[in-house]
Design a protein around this motif. Structure first.
Motif, PDB file in Angstrom:
ATOM      1  N   ASN A   1       5.766   0.431   5.267  1.00 33.45           N
ATOM      2  CA  ASN A   1       6.213   0.879   3.945  1.00 33.45           C
ATOM      3  C   ASN A   1       6.193  -0.266   2.949  1.00 33.45           C
ATOM      4  OD1 ASN A   1       9.335   1.861   2.440  1.00 33.45           O
ATOM      5  ND2 ASN A   1       7.331   2.709   2.007  1.00 33.45           N
ATOM      6  N   ARG A   2       5.472  -0.059   1.858  1.00 29.65           N
ATOM      7  CA  ARG A   2       5.474  -0.996   0.738  1.00 29.65           C
ATOM      8  C   ARG A   2       5.588  -0.161  -0.541  1.00 29.65           C
ATOM      9  NH1 ARG A   2       6.088  -3.483   4.573  1.00 29.65           N
ATOM     10  NH2 ARG A   2       5.095  -5.415   5.288  1.00 29.65           N
ATOM     11  N   PHE A   3       6.816  -0.026  -1.045  1.00 29.21           N
ATOM     12  CA  PHE A   3       7.088   0.819  -2.211  1.00 29.21           C
ATOM     13  C   PHE A   3       6.282   0.325  -3.411  1.00 29.21           C
ATOM     14  CE2 PHE A   3      10.618   2.254  -5.337  1.00 29.21           C
ATOM     15  CZ  PHE A   3       9.948   3.443  -5.595  1.00 29.21           C
TER      16      PHE A   3
ATOM     17  N   PHE B   1       2.539  -8.289   0.821  1.00 30.58           N
ATOM     18  CA  PHE B   1       1.719  -7.854   1.953  1.00 30.58           C
ATOM     19  C   PHE B   1       1.506  -8.987   2.967  1.00 30.58           C
ATOM     20  CE2 PHE B   1       0.515  -5.367  -1.805  1.00 30.58           C
ATOM     21  CZ  PHE B   1       0.823  -4.090  -1.339  1.00 30.58           C
ATOM     22  N   ALA B   2       2.417  -9.948   2.953  1.00 31.54           N
ATOM     23  CA  ALA B   2       2.313 -11.081   3.877  1.00 31.54           C
ATOM     24  C   ALA B   2       2.269 -10.578   5.317  1.00 31.54           C
ATOM     25  CB  ALA B   2       3.494 -12.019   3.683  1.00 31.54           C
ATOM     26  N   GLY B   3       1.422 -11.214   6.111  1.00 39.50           N
ATOM     27  CA  GLY B   3       1.255 -10.812   7.505  1.00 39.50           C
ATOM     28  C   GLY B   3       0.006  -9.994   7.740  1.00 39.50           C
ATOM     29  N   LEU B   4      -0.603  -9.519   6.666  1.00 42.80           N
ATOM     30  CA  LEU B   4      -1.856  -8.771   6.780  1.00 42.80           C
ATOM     31  C   LEU B   4      -3.015  -9.678   6.377  1.00 42.80           C
ATOM     32  CD1 LEU B   4      -0.760  -5.424   5.046  1.00 42.80           C
ATOM     33  CD2 LEU B   4      -0.977  -5.846   7.508  1.00 42.80           C
ATOM     34  N   ALA B   5      -4.002  -9.800   7.230  1.00 35.97           N
ATOM     35  CA  ALA B   5      -5.175 -10.613   6.902  1.00 35.97           C
ATOM     36  C   ALA B   5      -5.903 -10.003   5.709  1.00 35.97           C
ATOM     37  CB  ALA B   5      -6.112 -10.680   8.096  1.00 35.97           C
ATOM     38  N   GLN B   6      -6.461 -10.865   4.842  1.00 38.21           N
ATOM     39  CA  GLN B   6      -7.047 -10.361   3.603  1.00 38.21           C
ATOM     40  C   GLN B   6      -8.303  -9.533   3.828  1.00 38.21           C
ATOM     41  OE1 GLN B   6      -7.291 -13.469   0.567  1.00 38.21           O
ATOM     42  NE2 GLN B   6      -5.332 -12.692  -0.175  1.00 38.21           N
ATOM     43  N   ASP B   7      -8.927  -9.662   4.991  1.00 34.25           N
ATOM     44  CA  ASP B   7     -10.092  -8.830   5.278  1.00 34.25           C
ATOM     45  C   ASP B   7      -9.744  -7.684   6.230  1.00 34.25           C
ATOM     46  OD1 ASP B   7      -9.663 -10.332   7.538  1.00 34.25           O
ATOM     47  OD2 ASP B   7     -11.756 -10.935   7.800  1.00 34.25           O
ATOM     48  N   ALA B   8      -8.445  -7.488   6.481  1.00 35.15           N
ATOM     49  CA  ALA B   8      -8.017  -6.434   7.400  1.00 35.15           C
ATOM     50  C   ALA B   8      -8.275  -5.059   6.797  1.00 35.15           C
ATOM     51  CB  ALA B   8      -6.531  -6.589   7.713  1.00 35.15           C
TER      52      ALA B   8
ATOM     53  N   GLY C   1       6.642  -5.232 -15.924  1.00 37.58           N
ATOM     54  CA  GLY C   1       5.292  -5.780 -15.945  1.00 37.58           C
ATOM     55  C   GLY C   1       4.768  -6.015 -14.541  1.00 37.58           C
ATOM     56  N   TRP C   2       3.444  -6.128 -14.421  1.00 42.80           N
ATOM     57  CA  TRP C   2       2.836  -6.343 -13.107  1.00 42.80           C
ATOM     58  C   TRP C   2       3.073  -7.780 -12.646  1.00 42.80           C
ATOM     59  CZ3 TRP C   2      -0.097  -2.791 -10.182  1.00 42.80           C
ATOM     60  CH2 TRP C   2      -0.244  -1.531 -10.788  1.00 42.80           C
ATOM     61  N   ARG C   3       3.458  -7.924 -11.398  1.00 37.68           N
ATOM     62  CA  ARG C   3       3.601  -9.248 -10.813  1.00 37.68           C
ATOM     63  C   ARG C   3       2.226  -9.895 -10.654  1.00 37.68           C
ATOM     64  NH1 ARG C   3       8.840  -9.598  -8.968  1.00 37.68           N
ATOM     65  NH2 ARG C   3       9.886  -7.609  -8.511  1.00 37.68           N
ATOM     66  N   ASP C   4       2.199 -11.226 -10.614  1.00 35.59           N
ATOM     67  CA  ASP C   4       0.915 -11.914 -10.503  1.00 35.59           C
ATOM     68  C   ASP C   4       0.378 -11.835  -9.074  1.00 35.59           C
ATOM     69  OD1 ASP C   4       2.180 -13.895  -8.935  1.00 35.59           O
ATOM     70  OD2 ASP C   4       2.378 -15.280 -10.613  1.00 35.59           O
ATOM     71  N   GLU C   5      -0.809 -12.368  -8.887  1.00 35.69           N
ATOM     72  CA  GLU C   5      -1.493 -12.200  -7.604  1.00 35.69           C
ATOM     73  C   GLU C   5      -0.735 -12.851  -6.447  1.00 35.69           C
ATOM     74  OE1 GLU C   5      -3.759 -15.368 -10.050  1.00 35.69           O
ATOM     75  OE2 GLU C   5      -2.798 -13.418 -10.379  1.00 35.69           O
ATOM     76  N   ASN C   6      -0.038 -13.953  -6.715  1.00 37.03           N
ATOM     77  CA  ASN C   6       0.718 -14.596  -5.647  1.00 37.03           C
ATOM     78  C   ASN C   6       1.898 -13.739  -5.210  1.00 37.03           C
ATOM     79  OD1 ASN C   6      -0.933 -16.919  -5.577  1.00 37.03           O
ATOM     80  ND2 ASN C   6       0.192 -17.834  -7.271  1.00 37.03           N
ATOM     81  N   ALA C   7       2.568 -13.135  -6.171  1.00 38.82           N
ATOM     82  CA  ALA C   7       3.696 -12.263  -5.843  1.00 38.82           C
ATOM     83  C   ALA C   7       3.215 -11.000  -5.135  1.00 38.82           C
ATOM     84  CB  ALA C   7       4.467 -11.904  -7.111  1.00 38.82           C
ATOM     85  N   GLN C   8       2.055 -10.494  -5.541  1.00 44.07           N
ATOM     86  CA  GLN C   8       1.506  -9.320  -4.851  1.00 44.07           C
ATOM     87  C   GLN C   8       1.145  -9.686  -3.414  1.00 44.07           C
ATOM     88  OE1 GLN C   8       1.996  -6.653  -6.265  1.00 44.07           O
ATOM     89  NE2 GLN C   8       1.595  -6.752  -8.451  1.00 44.07           N
ATOM     90  N   ALA C   9       0.545 -10.851  -3.225  1.00 44.87           N
ATOM     91  CA  ALA C   9       0.174 -11.279  -1.880  1.00 44.87           C
ATOM     92  C   ALA C   9       1.407 -11.397  -0.989  1.00 44.87           C
ATOM     93  CB  ALA C   9      -0.575 -12.605  -1.935  1.00 44.87           C
TER      94      ALA C   9
END
Length: 288
Positions: free
Chosen positions: A202-204, A225-232, A214-222
């Motif tokens: 679950n990721r609300f 989803f920490a723990g998931l490989a970026q090519d997963a 406002g939208w969080r930046d790319e680091n906050a978005q990453a």
């Protein structure tokens, strides 16, 4: 950010000829179906056209419930809709709403799905634009239709059979975008059954936004989803395929490259009696 533009960015380009601004405001809930259009007719960003979530950006609901509450439109029909409001292959499109970007992200995803990359979501939405003192009016300009040739990206979409095949395997991670109580099956205000697809995390989707909307930046978005490989391989869903799209956008902002939308989502999944349902919390995603 690659897919989000600021209020000032849009203000500086407001009257550029290749820009198409789309008002996507829409209120979910019985009796609210026309609220978005009425809000648009009362006041909108100058030059904006209006596209309705249910009339323009979804197909009619199937009698048997398959396809979910907001089924994907036929590609040819959707191409015609975009062409009608002046969106062509060379257009730059900026979508906005007042629902945290959920409806605008639906348009963003649909255009990407049809092969159109120059599409963006306006940060913070209409209320922030108006409250900043930027121009608004109620004029509805006549748009000249533009040629739009679609190149459907089937790799962006997951169907119910794809999800079934992945159950119990480690070939993809399912991400449920609904609020935690709905994911856990404690409440279900919209659909006929509560719970989630077995194995989903679950990721609300609203956690993609900060305290000011406002939208969080790319680091906050990453970090979300920490723990998931970026090519997963990832498959994102929600209740009907709408509020999953902000998470798809957030994942792309964070650098994830293998993301699909289960467009029918939970409302499609439960339309098949044989599909299993889980409740409660699932395990955390595997470490990379």
């Amino acid at each position: 950010m690659n897919h989000i533009v600021s209020l000032k960015w849009l203000l500086a380009r407001l009257y550029e000829s290749d820009l198409v601004i789309v008002d996507c405001r829409f209120q979910m809930g019985k009796g609210q179906e026309n609220a978005g259009r009425e809000a648009y007719e009362a006041s909108h960003i100058p030059g904006a056209v209006y596209l309705d979530l249910e009339k323009d950006l979804s197909a009619p609901v199937d009698a048997d419930g398959h396809g979910g509450r907001h089924p994907l439109p036929d590609a040819a029909q959707l191409t015609g809709t975009f062409s009608r409001v002046g969106i062509g292959n060379t257009s730059r499109v900026v979508a906005y709403d007042d629902q945290g970007g959920a409806m605008a992200s639906r348009l963003w995803w649909l255009l990407k799905y049809l092969g159109h990359d120059q599409v963006f979501v306006l940060d913070q939405g209409f209320a922030a634009w108006r409250d900043a003192g930027f121009p608004v009016n109620a004029e509805q300009q006549v748009r000249i239709p533009a040629p739009f040739l679609a190149e459907v990206r089937h790799s962006m979409l997951a169907e119910v059979d794809d999800v079934r095949e992945l159950l119990g395997t480690d070939q993809a991670t399912l991400i449920d975008s609904r609020e935690p109580a709905r994911y856990r099956g404690e409440v279900e205000p919209l659909d006929k059954a509560a719970g989630h697809i077995p194995g989903a995390i679950n990721r609300f989707w609203k956690d993609a936004l900060d305290e000011r909307g406002g939208w969080r930046d790319e680091n906050a978005q990453a970090a979300r989803f920490a723990g998931l490989a970026q090519d997963a391989p990832l498959i994102v869903y929600c209740g009907s395929g709408v509020t999953a799209t902000p998470n798809v956008l957030a994942l792309q902002e964070a650098g994830y490259t293998n993301v699909r939308l289960y467009a029918g989502s939970w409302s499609d999944w439960i339309s098949y009696e044989e599909n299993p349902i889980a409740v409660g919390d699932e395990e955390n995603p595997k470490d990379e």
